[in-house]
Write a protein that holds these residues in place. Structure first.
Motif, PDB file in Angstrom:
ATOM      1  N   LYS A  84      -2.590   2.489 -10.740  1.00 49.68           N
ATOM      2  CA  LYS A  84      -3.731   1.832 -11.039  1.00 49.68           C
ATOM      3  C   LYS A  84      -3.218   0.302 -11.517  1.00 49.68           C
ATOM      4  O   LYS A  84      -2.396   0.143 -12.399  1.00 49.68           O
ATOM      5  N   GLY A  85      -3.859  -0.522 -10.825  1.00 46.46           N
ATOM      6  CA  GLY A  85      -3.351  -1.936 -11.451  1.00 46.46           C
ATOM      7  C   GLY A  85      -2.151  -2.638 -10.769  1.00 46.46           C
ATOM      8  O   GLY A  85      -1.953  -3.649 -11.059  1.00 46.46           O
ATOM      9  N   HIS A  86      -1.277  -1.529 -10.207  1.00 43.38           N
ATOM     10  CA  HIS A  86      -0.020  -2.195  -9.643  1.00 43.38           C
ATOM     11  C   HIS A  86       0.176  -2.201  -8.066  1.00 43.38           C
ATOM     12  O   HIS A  86       0.669  -2.751  -7.516  1.00 43.38           O
ATOM     13  N   THR A  87      -0.334  -0.842  -7.386  1.00 38.55           N
ATOM     14  CA  THR A  87      -0.133  -0.646  -6.101  1.00 38.55           C
ATOM     15  C   THR A  87      -1.436  -0.169  -5.573  1.00 38.55           C
ATOM     16  O   THR A  87      -2.249   0.916  -6.224  1.00 38.55           O
ATOM     17  N   CYS A  88      -2.050  -0.624  -4.490  1.00 37.36           N
ATOM     18  CA  CYS A  88      -3.052  -0.221  -3.831  1.00 37.36           C
ATOM     19  C   CYS A  88      -2.662   1.291  -3.220  1.00 37.36           C
ATOM     20  O   CYS A  88      -1.526   1.591  -2.736  1.00 37.36           O
ATOM     21  N   VAL A  89      -3.701   2.174  -3.192  1.00 41.52           N
ATOM     22  CA  VAL A  89      -3.392   3.619  -2.880  1.00 41.52           C
ATOM     23  C   VAL A  89      -4.286   4.026  -1.892  1.00 41.52           C
ATOM     24  O   VAL A  89      -5.449   3.561  -1.740  1.00 41.52           O
ATOM     25  N   MET A  90      -3.696   4.516  -0.843  1.00 42.57           N
ATOM     26  CA  MET A  90      -4.397   4.855   0.442  1.00 42.57           C
ATOM     27  C   MET A  90      -4.235   6.509   0.632  1.00 42.57           C
ATOM     28  O   MET A  90      -3.247   7.055   0.586  1.00 42.57           O
ATOM     29  N   GLY A  91      -5.260   7.146   1.497  1.00 45.83           N
ATOM     30  CA  GLY A  91      -5.326   8.750   1.484  1.00 45.83           C
ATOM     31  C   GLY A  91      -6.461   9.259   0.972  1.00 45.83           C
ATOM     32  O   GLY A  91      -7.450   8.775   1.026  1.00 45.83           O
ATOM     33  N   GLY A  92      -6.279  10.211   0.521  1.00 47.53           N
ATOM     34  CA  GLY A  92      -7.167  11.275  -0.196  1.00 47.53           C
ATOM     35  C   GLY A  92      -7.911  12.297   0.539  1.00 47.53           C
ATOM     36  O   GLY A  92      -8.430  13.215  -0.305  1.00 47.53           O
TER      37      GLY A  92
ATOM     38  N   VAL B  43       0.768  -1.143  -0.052  1.00 52.74           N
ATOM     39  CA  VAL B  43       0.006  -0.154   0.112  1.00 52.74           C
ATOM     40  C   VAL B  43       0.798   1.279  -0.103  1.00 52.74           C
ATOM     41  O   VAL B  43       1.725   1.475   0.845  1.00 52.74           O
ATOM     42  N   ALA B  44       0.629   2.240  -0.983  1.00 47.51           N
ATOM     43  CA  ALA B  44       1.259   3.292  -0.903  1.00 47.51           C
ATOM     44  C   ALA B  44       0.278   4.329  -0.146  1.00 47.51           C
ATOM     45  O   ALA B  44      -0.690   4.911  -0.921  1.00 47.51           O
ATOM     46  N   TYR B  45       0.589   4.917   0.985  1.00 48.98           N
ATOM     47  CA  TYR B  45      -0.172   5.723   1.612  1.00 48.98           C
ATOM     48  C   TYR B  45       0.461   7.151   1.615  1.00 48.98           C
ATOM     49  O   TYR B  45       1.442   7.390   1.852  1.00 48.98           O
ATOM     50  N   PHE B  46      -0.190   8.133   0.806  1.00 44.78           N
ATOM     51  CA  PHE B  46       0.008   9.416   0.903  1.00 44.78           C
ATOM     52  C   PHE B  46      -0.628  10.426   1.654  1.00 44.78           C
ATOM     53  O   PHE B  46      -1.626  10.483   2.167  1.00 44.78           O
TER      54      PHE B  46
END
Length: 410
Positions: free
Chosen positions: A340-348, A324-327
């Motif tokens: 997209k399709g490579h790493t789960c993204v977290m935050g926002g 997970v990449a948490y920004f």
């Protein structure tokens, strides 16, 4: 029919794991947050939250009960990153597992110079503070690179606490740390019971980090390291490379001790480095740590502090589905498009919106956000930082969860 705590825990965990695995769950997981608001919401100050176990547990239980996000593992008593201290015991995981996070009780026993807690070094309603230090001279880079563990345990560790300056003081200090660890263990056992009752499965984590961050946080100080990149570039590189092995070992051993499937890796310097500096001094050693941990079968949650937009594409160097990449401040829409399709993204969600917005503004923001980042799965909604200030309106915390549930359905 009301769901049992066990069914709720299973549902919440499945939702999070599906997002991490780049699959599409029933809806976008909503990751919770805590911080100063947990104490103030129950009408206690930070000193009581830190040192009164009964009040602290009641405050945590009330907060989680009223704001049941999909994960609430971040909601706990005040604690600070203790990896600089714990790394001295990298060969003794049964010891360092108790001091990875410095709690108020551990701090009182150890009296580490890097930490400040409410009612001790700061006011009774102040936020706990980690204070980086200048504990290594530039003439000692070679010694660090030659044997990092030996240098940290024999040279740096005594400099982190005046209670460790003599063998007798050190013996007394470690006896007190041991007693504090027993009390701390009893507290977390009760906390585990509360979480289970409220429908949350344990979510233990190991701990990793960037070698250059370790040098900046615990050895040379942030500003000094930034200068060292120009004054002593080869020495900095060599030291960072030497730290890869002990940091990786620390990550793996901490995960095993915690019986964890996840390793947390918070970053600090990434936002302050140019792409050239990042590629030369930071990413190579961090990537080596991450690849080894991933190869051993662990997912990693990397918290990219600040704005990581300039370095986004380097994340594609990691294998698909690595974690997970948490920004914190990075444009989450751009991050999702790149990863997209490579790493789960977290935050926002900016914490400023939760603190200063209204339920209506939050709902509108989340609706627009979901329209852009929800498609294809692989997204976890949360705030950019996990520490919500005491003035955060409770109705906004509820509004964020409600908006996430409403607009996050697939």
């Amino acid at each position: 029919m009301e769901k049992s705590p066990q069914d709720l825990a299973k549902e919440r965990r499945a939702r999070i794991e599906a997002a991490m695995n780049l699959e599409i769950p029933d809806r976008v997981p909503c990751w919770g947050f805590g911080g100063d608001i947990v104490a103030s919401y129950s009408g206690i100050n930070q000193y009581e939250f830190a040192y009164d176990a009964e009040k602290s547990l009641k405050a945590i239980e009330k907060f989680i009960s009223d704001f049941p996000y999909d994960d609430m593992s971040i909601v706990g008593p005040p604690s600070l990153d203790g990896r600089g201290v714990a790394m001295a015991f990298v060969d003794y995981p049964d010891v360092f597992s108790n001091i990875i996070m410095i709690t108020p009780l551990i701090h009182d026993a150890l009296q580490g110079n890097c930490f400040k807690f409410a009612g001790r070094e700061i006011g009774e309603d102040s936020t706990p503070q980690f204070v980086g230090g200048y504990y290594m001279e530039d003439t000692e880079y070679d010694e660090l690179a030659e044997n990092p563990t030996k240098f940290i345990s024999e040279k740096i560790f005594p400099r982190l606490s005046s209670n460790l300056e003599t063998p007798l003081k050190a013996a007394a200090t470690w006896t007190r740390v041991g007693m504090a660890a027993v009390k701390q263990g009893a507290f977390f056992a009760k906390l585990g019971e509360i979480l289970g009752k409220l429908g949350y499965a344990p979510f233990p984590m190991g701990w990793a980090g960037s070698p250059l961050d370790f040098i900046a946080d615990y050895l040379r100080g942030f500003d000094t390291v930034m200068l060292d990149l120009h004054r002593h570039p080869d020495k900095v590189k060599k030291a960072a490379e030497a730290l890869v092995e002990p940091i990786t070992k620390f990550a793996l051993e901490s995960a095993k001790m915690m019986n964890a499937k996840i390793v947390m890796c918070p970053l600090h310097l990434n936002d302050y480095l140019s792409p050239k500096q990042y590629a030369e001094f930071y990413w190579p050693t961090l990537k080596e740590v991450l690849l080894t941990v991933i190869k051993e079968g662990y997912k990693v949650i990397v918290f990219f502090e600040g704005d990581h937009e300039a370095h986004l594409e380097t994340i594609l160097d990691l294998p698909k589905g690595w974690g997970v990449a948490y920004f914190e401040k990075t444009d989450i829409v751009k991050a999702k498009n790149v990863l997209k399709g490579h790493t789960c993204v977290m935050g926002g969600v900016p914490i400023s919106l939760v603190v200063n917005g209204t339920p209506e503004k939050i709902d509108n923001y989340v609706k627009e956000l979901m329209e852009q980042v929800k498609p294809g799965g692989g997204f976890i909604m949360t705030t950019g930082v996990g520490n919500a200030p005491r003035e955060t309106p409770p109705e906004n915390i509820s509004a964020l969860l409600e908006a996430g549930i409403k607009h996050g359905k697939y």
